[in-house]
Write an enzyme that holds these catalytic residues in place. Structure first.
Site, PDB file in Angstrom:
ATOM      1  N   LYS A 203       0.855  -1.193   0.000  1.00 20.67           N
ATOM      2  CA  LYS A 203       0.000   0.000   0.000  1.00 20.67           C
ATOM      3  C   LYS A 203       0.882   1.230   0.000  1.00 20.67           C
ATOM      4  CE  LYS A 203      -3.528   2.481   2.564  1.00 20.67           C
ATOM      5  NZ  LYS A 203      -4.572   2.412   3.588  1.00 20.67           N
ATOM      6  N   LYS A 257      -2.123  -1.372  -3.850  1.00 17.26           N
ATOM      7  CA  LYS A 257      -3.009  -0.217  -3.715  1.00 17.26           C
ATOM      8  C   LYS A 257      -2.205   1.065  -3.758  1.00 17.26           C
ATOM      9  CE  LYS A 257      -6.058   1.804  -0.311  1.00 17.26           C
ATOM     10  NZ  LYS A 257      -6.577   1.732   1.025  1.00 17.26           N
TER      11      LYS A 257
HETATM   12  C1  PBG Z   1      -7.014   3.766   5.666  1.00 15.57           C
HETATM   13  C2  PBG Z   1      -7.533   3.443   4.313  1.00 15.57           C
HETATM   14  C3  PBG Z   1      -7.426   4.294   3.216  1.00 15.57           C
HETATM   15  C4  PBG Z   1      -8.063   3.659   2.162  1.00 15.57           C
HETATM   16  C5  PBG Z   1      -8.548   2.430   2.628  1.00 15.57           C
HETATM   17  N1  PBG Z   1      -8.197   2.308   3.974  1.00 15.57           N
HETATM   18  C6  PBG Z   1      -6.858   5.645   3.106  1.00 15.57           C
HETATM   19  C7  PBG Z   1      -5.569   5.974   3.697  1.00 15.57           C
HETATM   20  O1  PBG Z   1      -4.679   5.133   3.842  1.00 15.57           O
HETATM   21  O2  PBG Z   1      -5.428   7.139   4.042  1.00 15.57           O
HETATM   22  C8  PBG Z   1      -8.168   4.262   0.799  1.00 15.57           C
HETATM   23  C9  PBG Z   1      -9.237   3.773  -0.089  1.00 15.57           C
HETATM   24  C10 PBG Z   1      -9.562   4.685  -1.198  1.00 15.57           C
HETATM   25  O3  PBG Z   1      -8.943   5.743  -1.420  1.00 15.57           O
HETATM   26  O4  PBG Z   1     -10.516   4.361  -1.920  1.00 15.57           O
HETATM   27  N2  PBG Z   1      -6.846   2.748   6.543  1.00 15.57           N
END
Ligand code: PBG
Length: 334
Positions: A203, A257
């Site tokens: 991520k 991601k």
């Molecule tokens: C945070 C989380 C995020 C997303 C899913 N879980 C955002 C972040 O890390 O700030 C992003 C999902 C998206 O942008 O559609 N735990």
């Protein structure tokens, strides 16, 4: 592998593109509703109410009753799983994030309601502290530092409360080190043998999460960025090390991601490990395609379908996407 070709005109690639039927026969990758996981935002409230999210046109925060309706819709469309993200009321966001492992929090209530109404649909839940944290971060913040090991202990409590509520797939999106092993040991210890972990292994620290932070109400709270725990967008080998680590700690499936800017990572992960590989087409990717489509700048429906097919081509087995119901309807219509 470089295939041999007779020189032109013995080889003409256009022969294989003559008609829709010929093109279908030669098509290497396909997308089906069975490849999709639908992320949904849950909010408090009675009845079947939905609330628009301005930076994600067409996506809404839904009450538990509305989410159950959406779950039925997903099952009818052949979508195998729904993924829950709570919009926690501001008065339940605290420094200690205790609401994250409250058995009756919004996410757990939604899980129980969906599993009672649509048992065949898999429910995926999110493990991270940001929807519960007054600081907007995925981990505990002390003196400006995001603590790792203390956060992992909290994530384990959150995981167990989600498994207890009936979650089928646990999705740790927090990017703390050591969490997968801790979560897996706790799940086994509590008898949750069949609960899966779909690790957000690679991520990245991305600007494409902006609309999601609006959707869960974390935008205002978040100070600074998440670069000390999420991956540097300049790195590729590191993603393979993260995936190897999470698999060795007991992850069943892994995720990359965001999606579209990281298709190269999807391909490397699939080629190197051959495990079920997922991509998350995140909120900012959705907003770009949807927004441009609504403005008439691109054909939004075609761009949606092309973007989702690209994940299959890059080696993904499945995709988390806010387009899931629209895409499934388009596939059903042919
Ligand atoms: C945070 C989380 C995020 C997303 C899913 N879980 C955002 C972040 O890390 O700030 C992003 C999902 C998206 O942008 O559609 N735990």
């Amino acid at each position: 592998m470089t295939p041999l070709h007779a020189p032109f005109p013995m080889t003409r690639f256009r022969r294989s593109r003559q008609t829709p039927g010929i093109r279908a026969l030669a098509q290497e990758n396909t997308l089906t509703a069975g490849d999709l996981i639908w992320p949904v935002f849950v909010r408090e409230g009675d009845g079947v109410a939905r609330e628009d999210i301005p930076s994600m046109p067409g996506v809404q925060r839904q009450t538990v009753d509305a989410v159950v309706e959406s779950a039925r819709e997903a099952a009818d469309l052949g979508i195998p799983a729904i993924c829950l993200f709570p919009y926690t009321p501001m008065d339940k966001r605290t420094k200690d994030c205790a609401e994250a492992w409250n058995p009756d929090n919004l996410s757990n209530r939604a899980t129980r309601a969906i599993k009672a109404a649509v048992p065949g649909l898999a429910v995926m839940t999110d493990v991270a502290l940001d929807p519960y944290n007054i600081d907007g971060h995925d981990g505990f913040v002390v003196d400006g530092e995001i603590l790792n090991d203390e956060t992992v202990e909290a994530l384990v409590k959150q995981t167990l409360s989600q498994a207890e509520a009936g979650a089928d797939i646990i999705g740790p999106s927090d990017m703390m080190d050591g969490r997968i092993g801790a979560m897996r040991r706790a799940l086994e210890g509590a008898g949750h043998k069949n609960v899966m972990i779909l690790s957000y292994a690679a991520k990245y620290a991305s600007a494409f999460y902006g609309p999601f932070r609006d959707a869960v109400g974390a935008t205002g709270a978040l100070k600074g960025d998440k670069a000390t725990y999420q991956t540097n967008p300049g790195n590729s080998d590191e993603a393979l090390r993260l995936v190897a680590r999470d698999l060795s700690e007991g992850a069943d499936w892994v995720m990359v991601k965001p999606g579209m800017p990281y298709l190269d990572i999807c391909r490397r992960v699939k080629d190197n490990f051959g495990v079920p590989t997922f991509a998350y087409q995140v909120s900012g990717e959705y907003a770009m395609i949807k927004g441009a489509g609504l403005n008439g700048w691109i054909d939004g429906d075609k761009a949606m379908a092309e973007s989702l097919l690209s994940f299959k081509r890059a080696g993904c087995d499945g995709i988390l996407t806010y387009f899931a119901p629209d895409m499934a309807r388009a596939l059903a219509a042919g």
